[in-house]
Design an enzyme around this catalytic site. Structure first.
Site, PDB file in Angstrom:
ATOM      1  N   ARG A  63      31.853 -47.006 -29.242  1.00  0.00           N
ATOM      2  CA  ARG A  63      32.051 -48.452 -29.152  1.00  0.00           C
ATOM      3  C   ARG A  63      32.946 -49.082 -30.210  1.00  0.00           C
ATOM      4  O   ARG A  63      32.752 -50.112 -30.690  1.00  0.00           O
ATOM      5  CB  ARG A  63      30.582 -49.052 -29.551  1.00  0.00           C
ATOM      6  CG  ARG A  63      29.818 -48.624 -30.706  1.00  0.00           C
ATOM      7  CD  ARG A  63      28.455 -49.235 -30.946  1.00  0.00           C
ATOM      8  NE  ARG A  63      27.947 -49.014 -32.250  1.00  0.00           N
ATOM      9  CZ  ARG A  63      26.935 -49.809 -32.546  1.00  0.00           C
ATOM     10  NH1 ARG A  63      26.140 -50.624 -31.931  1.00  0.00           N
ATOM     11  NH2 ARG A  63      26.259 -49.294 -33.657  1.00  0.00           N
ATOM     12  N   ASP A  71      29.308 -36.226 -37.774  1.00  0.00           N
ATOM     13  CA  ASP A  71      30.252 -37.350 -37.245  1.00  0.00           C
ATOM     14  C   ASP A  71      30.381 -38.581 -38.076  1.00  0.00           C
ATOM     15  O   ASP A  71      31.214 -39.601 -37.852  1.00  0.00           O
ATOM     16  CB  ASP A  71      30.116 -37.427 -35.692  1.00  0.00           C
ATOM     17  CG  ASP A  71      28.574 -37.845 -35.467  1.00  0.00           C
ATOM     18  OD1 ASP A  71      27.785 -37.008 -35.836  1.00  0.00           O
ATOM     19  OD2 ASP A  71      28.710 -39.104 -35.040  1.00  0.00           O
ATOM     20  N   ASN A  72      29.533 -38.680 -38.986  1.00  0.00           N
ATOM     21  CA  ASN A  72      29.333 -39.994 -39.795  1.00  0.00           C
ATOM     22  C   ASN A  72      29.901 -39.783 -41.278  1.00  0.00           C
ATOM     23  O   ASN A  72      29.638 -40.549 -42.072  1.00  0.00           O
ATOM     24  CB  ASN A  72      27.994 -40.463 -39.859  1.00  0.00           C
ATOM     25  CG  ASN A  72      27.570 -41.046 -38.534  1.00  0.00           C
ATOM     26  OD1 ASN A  72      28.227 -41.194 -37.830  1.00  0.00           O
ATOM     27  ND2 ASN A  72      25.949 -41.044 -38.551  1.00  0.00           N
TER      28      ASN A  72
END
Length: 509
Positions: free
Chosen positions: A84, A250-251
Site C-alpha cells: 500500500r 520486512d519492517n
C-alpha cells in the site's frame, strides 16, 4: 520537489511500476514543517495537495512499489513488497554551492493497490495514517533514528476494515526504503541469486556508505555497520520506552531507522513484558524482547548474505551486537539518570589501557545492574516510565526524603535504592555533590515531559473522525518540543485515564 531516480533507474527488476489511485475530496489533516524542510518545501498548498493525493501527477516522479520478503512473527513469507506504498523517487534540494542535499525517498502510503497488495485495497485508513505521522515526528523530536512523515491527507473515500472508515494517505520520507527483507528476497527467491545480491549491495553501499569499497572487504564492513546501527536504534527504543510492536524483518530498515509504525506504544506504567500488539499474545515483540529480536532479525539478514560473505565474518559482525547495544543504552540511561563516570583512573596506580578497560567494563556491569534495579522499582510500584524519569529533574538530589512519585507502594524498597543512587551520583561527580540547578536542567533536557501516549493519539483520531483536526495539530506541535514545560498544556502530560491505560492496537492501527 526535485527528484533523482537512482533506485528506479539502476535496479530494474527490484520493483514494479504502478500508479497511485486518487482519493476524493482530499484535504490536509496534518503537516510537518520540519519534515518539509528536508526536501525543500515550505508551506502546503492546493497544487501540492492534488499531487500528493494522486489527483495530479507529480513532476519528475516515477511511481513504483518495491518487492521484498521477510520473516513475520518468526515464519518466512517469500513474497511481500509494498502493498500500500508507492514511491515517487528520491527528493533533494540544491545547496548554494551546487551540491545536492541528502536525498529522501518520498512515498505515498495508502495510495491504492500494487502487485504486492495480496488482494488488499492498498488503502490506509485515517487512524493508521494519523498514528504513523505522529509516531514518526515524535521519535524524531526525541532524537531517535526514524523515518519521517511530511503530511497526512484525509478524504471522504470509504474503505472497509472491521467497519466502514475513510481512506487517508501518509506522505512518508525515508533515507531509504531498503529493508532486511530485500536481501532475503533476492537470496531465497527464483528471481534472486548471488548476482542480484551483489547488485543490491553495491547500490546500497554507493548511495548510503560511499566511504566503503564495493568488494568483499567493503561488504564485511557494511554488514558490521548495519549490526551497529540496529543495536543503536534498539538502544534508543529501550531508553525512551518505545515498543514497536511488529518487528518483522520486512519492517527493519537497513540504515537503522524506525520504520513501519502499526501497533506501537510508548510505555505508560513500566512493564518489562508490555505487549502493544493484540496479534502478539505470546509476546514475541514485547518491550523487553526487542533487544533479542533485533539480533534474531540480523541473523536472518546474515543468512541471506551467505552467498556473498563468509559465515565466519558474518558471525564476527553479529558478535558485536550486544556490546554496541549495551554501550548505546548505557550512554542514554546515564544521561537520563545523571550517572557521571568521574575519573575512573583516580583510584588506581595502574593507568595502562588494559586496566582502564577493565575498570570501564566493571563500571558498565555495575551500572546495568543499578539501572535494572531502578526498573524493578518502577515495575513493582507500577510507576509511569516517563513521569518517573522526568521527576529526576525536579529532585534535590541531596534530599533524604525525595518525592520522586506520589504513588510509591513500597517505600522501603525505594528508599534503599535512592540511597545507593545518591552515592552513585556523588561517585560519578568525583566525590562531590552535584550543583542542584545544573542537575535539574540537565535531567530535563534528556527526559521528556511529553510523549505520544496511545490515549492521546486516540483522542486526536476521534476528533478528526468528527471533522475537527485541531487536536491533532496541537498534539503534533507539542510533541515537536517534548522537553519544554508548556505549562498551559499540562493535561497532555498526565497519566492515561482508566480507559486509556495499556491500550493494545492491531496491525492495521
Amino acid at each position: 520537489m526535485q527528484f533523482k531516480q537512482d533506485f528506479f533507474e539502476q535496479l530494474e527488476g527490484f520493483y514494479s511500476q504502478v500508479y497511485p489511485l486518487p482519493i476524493s475530496n482530499p484535504h490536509w489533516l496534518a503537516w510537518s514543517d520540519d519534515a518539509a524542510k528536508l526536501i525543500g518545501l515550505s508551506e502546503p498548498n492546493d497544487e501540492l495537495l492534488m499531487q500528493l493525493s494522486a489527483n495530479h501527477a507529480v513532476p519528475g516522479a516515477s511511481y513504483y512499489a518495491q518487492v521484498y520478503s521477510g520473516h513475520q512473527f518468526g515464519g518466512y513469507s517469500p513474497r511481500l513488497g509494498d502493498g500500500r506504498s508507492i514511491i515517487l523517487g528520491e527528493a533533494f534540494t540544491t545547496k548554494p554551492t551546487g551540491e545536492h542535499s541528502l536525498a529522501w525517498d518520498v512515498a505515498l502510503k495508502g495510495a491504492g493497490p500494487t502487485p504486492y497488495s495480496r488482494h488488499g485495497d492498498g488503502r490506509a485508513v485515517m487512524r493508521s495514517a494519523v498514528r504513523e505521522f505522529l509516531a514518526s515526528e515524535a521519535l524524531a523530536a526525541l532524537s531517535v533514528p526514524t523515518t519521517r512523515a511530511l503530511a497526512v491527507i484525509g478524504s471522504d473515500l470509504p474503505v472497509w476494515r472491521e467497519s466502514q472508515e475513510t481512506a487517508a494517505i501518509t506522505v512518508r520520507l525515508a533515507k531509504t526504503h531498503i529493508r532486511f527483507g530485500h536481501f532475503e528476497y533476492f537470496c531465497h527467491s527464483n528471481e534472486g541469486g548471488k548476482d542480484k545480491l551483489i547488485k543490491l549491495l553495491n547500490f546500497t553501499i554507493a548511495l548510503h556508505y560511499p566511504h566503503l569499497s564495493q568488494d568483499y572487504q567493503g561488504y564485511k564492513a557494511w554488514f558490521t555497520q548495519v549490526v551497529k546501527d540496529t543495536a543503536v536504534l534498539i538502544g534508543h527504543w529501550q531508553a525512551v520506552g518505545f515498543a514497536h510492536g511488529v518487528l518483522n524483518t520486512d519492517n527493519m530498515s537497513i540504515l537503522g531507522d524506525s520504520f513501519d509504525f502499526g501497533p506501537f506504544a510508548f510505555l505508560d506504567t513500566f512493564k518489562e513484558d508490555f505487549i502493544c500488539n493484540h496479534s502478539d499474545p505470546e509476546g514475541r515483540y514485547a518491550f523487553g524482547q526487542q533487544p533479542g529480536i533485533g539480533l534474531w532479525n540480523l541473523q536472518r539478514l546474515a543468512q541471506a548474505l551467505t552467498p556473498v560473505i563468509e559465515s565466519d565474518d558474518l558471525v564476527a559482525a553479529l558478535n558485536t551486537y550486544q556490546a554496541e547495544l549495551v554501550q548505546q543504552y548505557l550512554l542514554l540511561m546515564r544521561a537520563k539518570m545523571g550517572l557521571g563516570l568521574g575519573d575512573l583512573a583516580a583510584n588506581t596506580v595502574d593507568k595502562s589501557t588494559s586496566k582502564l578497560a577493565e575498570l570501564q567494563a566493571a563500571q558498565d556491569k555495575a551500572d546495568l545492574d543499578f539501572i535494572g534495579r531502578f526498573c524493578a522499582v518502577m515495575q513493582h510500584n507500577m510507576l509511569d516510565y516517563t513521569h518517573t524519569f522526568r521527576a529526576l529533574g525536579q529532585l534535590d538530589i541531596g534530599c533524604n526524603n525525595p518525592n520522586i512519585a506520589d504513588d510509591i507502594i513500597d517505600r522501603p524498597q525505594f528508599d534503599t535504592w535512592f540511597k545507593d543512587y545518591q552515592q552513585r551520583v556523588v561517585a560519578g561527580n568525583n566525590g562531590k555533590m552535584v550543583e542542584i540547578a545544573a542537575w535539574q536542567t540537565d535531567r530535563n533536557s534528556v527526559n521528556p515531559k511529553y510523549i505520544l501516549r496511545n490515549y492521546l493519539a486516540q483522542e486526536a483520531i476521534v476528533a478528526v473522525e468528527e471533522g475537527d483536526n485541531s487536536k491533532l495539530v496541537e498534539l503534533h506541535q507539542l510533541l515537536t518540543t517534548p522537553y519544554a514545560e508548556h505549562t498551559d498544556k499540562q493535561h497532555y502530560a498526565e497519566r492515561p485515564p482508566q480507559w486509556g491505560q495499556g491500550l493494545i492496537m492491531s496491525c492495521s492501527s
